[in-house]
Write a protein that holds these residues in place. Structure first.
Motif, mmCIF file in Angstrom:
data_model
loop_
_atom_site.group_PDB
_atom_site.id
_atom_site.type_symbol
_atom_site.label_atom_id
_atom_site.label_comp_id
_atom_site.label_asym_id
_atom_site.label_seq_id
_atom_site.Cartn_x
_atom_site.Cartn_y
_atom_site.Cartn_z
ATOM 1 N N ILE A 75 17.999 0.328 98.485
ATOM 2 C CA ILE A 75 19.443 0.549 98.574
ATOM 3 C C ILE A 75 19.696 1.980 99.034
ATOM 4 O O ILE A 75 19.143 2.938 98.473
ATOM 5 N N LEU A 76 20.539 2.129 100.048
ATOM 6 C CA LEU A 76 21.040 3.431 100.492
ATOM 7 C C LEU A 76 22.494 3.491 100.054
ATOM 8 O O LEU A 76 23.331 2.742 100.571
ATOM 9 N N SER A 77 22.789 4.339 99.082
ATOM 10 C CA SER A 77 24.082 4.263 98.400
ATOM 11 C C SER A 77 24.876 5.557 98.520
ATOM 12 O O SER A 77 24.318 6.661 98.443
ATOM 13 N N GLY A 78 26.187 5.398 98.686
ATOM 14 C CA GLY A 78 27.074 6.555 98.726
ATOM 15 C C GLY A 78 28.492 6.171 98.385
ATOM 16 O O GLY A 78 28.848 4.992 98.381
ATOM 17 N N LEU A 120 22.623 5.201 108.667
ATOM 18 C CA LEU A 120 22.702 4.247 109.770
ATOM 19 C C LEU A 120 21.810 4.676 110.930
ATOM 20 O O LEU A 120 21.197 3.831 111.602
ATOM 21 N N ALA A 121 21.718 5.986 111.172
ATOM 22 C CA ALA A 121 20.835 6.474 112.233
ATOM 23 C C ALA A 121 19.380 6.124 111.932
ATOM 24 O O ALA A 121 18.609 5.771 112.841
ATOM 25 N N ALA A 122 18.988 6.205 110.659
ATOM 26 C CA ALA A 122 17.623 5.834 110.276
ATOM 27 C C ALA A 122 17.401 4.332 110.427
ATOM 28 O O ALA A 122 16.353 3.897 110.911
ATOM 29 N N ASN A 371 14.711 11.424 108.919
ATOM 30 C CA ASN A 371 13.277 11.109 108.874
ATOM 31 C C ASN A 371 12.836 10.665 107.485
ATOM 32 O O ASN A 371 12.031 9.739 107.343
ATOM 33 N N TYR A 372 13.362 11.317 106.452
ATOM 34 C CA TYR A 372 13.012 10.917 105.084
ATOM 35 C C TYR A 372 13.477 9.491 104.811
ATOM 36 O O TYR A 372 12.738 8.678 104.235
ATOM 37 N N ILE A 373 14.701 9.180 105.206
ATOM 38 C CA ILE A 373 15.220 7.818 104.982
ATOM 39 C C ILE A 373 14.351 6.798 105.716
ATOM 40 O O ILE A 373 14.032 5.729 105.183
ATOM 41 N N GLU A 374 13.962 7.141 106.933
ATOM 42 C CA GLU A 374 13.105 6.243 107.708
ATOM 43 C C GLU A 374 11.781 5.996 106.979
ATOM 44 O O GLU A 374 11.282 4.862 106.925
ATOM 45 N N GLN A 375 11.215 7.050 106.379
ATOM 46 C CA GLN A 375 9.960 6.894 105.636
ATOM 47 C C GLN A 375 10.161 6.058 104.371
ATOM 48 O O GLN A 375 9.294 5.238 104.016
ATOM 49 N N PHE A 376 11.292 6.234 103.700
ATOM 50 C CA PHE A 376 11.594 5.407 102.533
ATOM 51 C C PHE A 376 11.695 3.935 102.946
ATOM 52 O O PHE A 376 11.207 3.046 102.238
ATOM 53 N N ILE A 377 12.339 3.683 104.070
ATOM 54 C CA ILE A 377 12.483 2.299 104.552
ATOM 55 C C ILE A 377 11.118 1.700 104.855
ATOM 56 O O ILE A 377 10.826 0.546 104.486
ATOM 57 N N LYS A 378 10.242 2.468 105.526
ATOM 58 C CA LYS A 378 8.913 1.965 105.838
ATOM 59 C C LYS A 378 8.145 1.605 104.575
ATOM 60 O O LYS A 378 7.461 0.597 104.507
ATOM 61 N N HIS A 379 8.274 2.451 103.549
ATOM 62 C CA HIS A 379 7.535 2.235 102.307
ATOM 63 C C HIS A 379 8.022 1.001 101.561
ATOM 64 O O HIS A 379 7.201 0.207 101.065
ATOM 65 N N TYR A 380 9.335 0.817 101.492
ATOM 66 C CA TYR A 380 9.896 -0.236 100.641
ATOM 67 C C TYR A 380 10.241 -1.533 101.382
ATOM 68 O O TYR A 380 10.391 -2.572 100.741
ATOM 69 N N CYS A 381 10.357 -1.463 102.707
ATOM 70 C CA CYS A 381 10.901 -2.620 103.411
ATOM 71 C C CYS A 381 9.989 -3.160 104.532
ATOM 72 O O CYS A 381 10.207 -4.289 104.990
#
Length: 382
Positions: A75-78, A120-122, A371-381
């Protein structure tokens, strides 16, 4: 998947859609235009989108967008609202993105509409066909006042994601703990009368003197009982914020009202604290034969702490090179953590720039966060 505007254009669009959240009706606004814009962008990227009205009277909405299927996910939350602003104190229009001195200026640039542009960019860098677990984008209402949006998450049906990142401005450092907050009111009703004869009335201010003394004793007890070295202020705090009472020097004070806040650390229960305070006030009411009303100014937010062996916190520390920290301000993290979702607070921009004129997000925070968000996505998704 349709290409979206670039990060600057996304931020410019979001900042141009006022969504002020305020306890004062003359400043409070709906967040629907921001929700609709985020929904449109998410749908363009192939997300399925659910919009929930959480406050019909004030037109407040949440959005949950889902890309991909399967168990777990991220989840990416704001939150979509901002605080009010003093336009006359800004050097530029707070509702127009100003690109100056390697910074993006505008209301919500760091707190926290800007996070959605980065998230969204990630996501745009990800091939949806390769997703093994879903990406969720959660956008909430009224975080700056009542946290109505976060409180409605249970009825929205939070996804059973493995992890959640709340993109509050933390200067790209992971936050694994924060204090909770209660804001409470006490109203004492006595009996007005002529001040020349105290027996003609019952002075509510005299009773409030006893109440304040008891609250200060309670504060000292909490300081002795609770301590957490992770916080720069390691104890819970109780602040007597404002007091109003009486109407004239020659009248016995018939009514007196006090507002205070109590900031909790992990391990403290808001419900239990309220019971303790109510018991103390009931004793004073009985002793003084006065009416004492104890009420909430808002429902409060619990203290937050990630799990002791949080996979997400460990990953965030590894990616950023920063050890997880504790902060004093509250976020929506406790509401996600309560659903057993591994949660961390981490985002671009500094909290030092939030809630003040000329709020900004520095350019050099943007690419690292994407870049961090992209890495989180790769790890979890992926």
């Amino acid at each position: 998947m349709k290409p979206l505007p670039d990060i600057k254009q996304k931020m410019s669009t979001l900042l141009s859609l006022p969504s002020i959240s305020s306890t004062l009706a003359e400043y409070d606004m709906s967040n629907k235009s921001v929700i609709d814009q985020l929904a449109s962008w998410c749908e363009s990227l192939g997300f399925s989108v659910e919009i929930q009205c959480v406050d019909e009277a004030h037109k407040k909405y949440n959005m949950l967008a889902t890309l991909g299927k399967g168990p777990g996910g991220l989840i990416l939350s704001g939150h979509t609202d901002t605080v009010p602003c003093n336009i006359e104190k800004w050097q530029s229009d707070p509702f127009t993105l100003t690109d100056k001195d390697n910074r993006f200026y505008g209301l919500g640039s760091c707190d926290m509409k800007g996070f959605f542009a980065l998230a969204l960019a990630a996501v745009e860098k990800v091939d949806p066909a390769k997703l093994k677990s879903p990406i969720f984008i959660l956008a909430t209402a009224d975080e700056e006042t009542s946290m109505t949006g976060a409180r409605a998450l249970a009825s929205l049906g939070l996804p059973k994601a493995r992890a959640a990142i709340i993109g509050e401005p933390t200067s790209l450092k992971p936050i694994n703990m924060h204090k909770g907050i209660l804001m409470e009111g006490i109203k004492i009703t006595g009996q007005a009368g002529h001040s020349s004869d105290p027996s003609l009335g019952k002075n509510a201010m005299d009773v409030m003197h006893s109440v304040i003394g008891d609250l200060m004793s309670f504060r000292a007890e909490l300081k002795q009982q609770y301590h957490h070295t992770g916080f720069s202020m390691p104890n819970p705090t109780l602040n007597l914020g404002c007091i109003h009472g009486g109407d004239n020097p020659n009248r016995i004070c018939g009514q007196c009202e006090l507002h205070f806040d109590l900031r909790t650390i992990p391990g403290m229960s808001s419900q239990q604290l309220r019971v303790q305070i109510k018991d103390r006030l009931d004793r004073i009411a009985e002793q003084t034969q006065t009416q004492i009303e104890f009420y909430r100014l808002f429902d409060g937010v619990e203290a937050f702490a990630s799990g002791e062996h949080s996979e997400l916190v460990n990953l965030a520390e590894k990616l950023t090179g920063h050890g997880a920290q504790a902060v004093a301000f509250a976020t929506e993290a406790p509401f996600l953590a309560a659903a057993n979702i591994d949660t961390v607070v981490m985002g671009a921009g500094s909290i030092d720039q939030a809630h003040q004129p000329d709020e900004f997000m520095a350019h050099d925070q943007i690419e690292p966060m994407v870049n961090y968000i992209e890495q989180f996505i790769k790890h979890y998704c992926l």
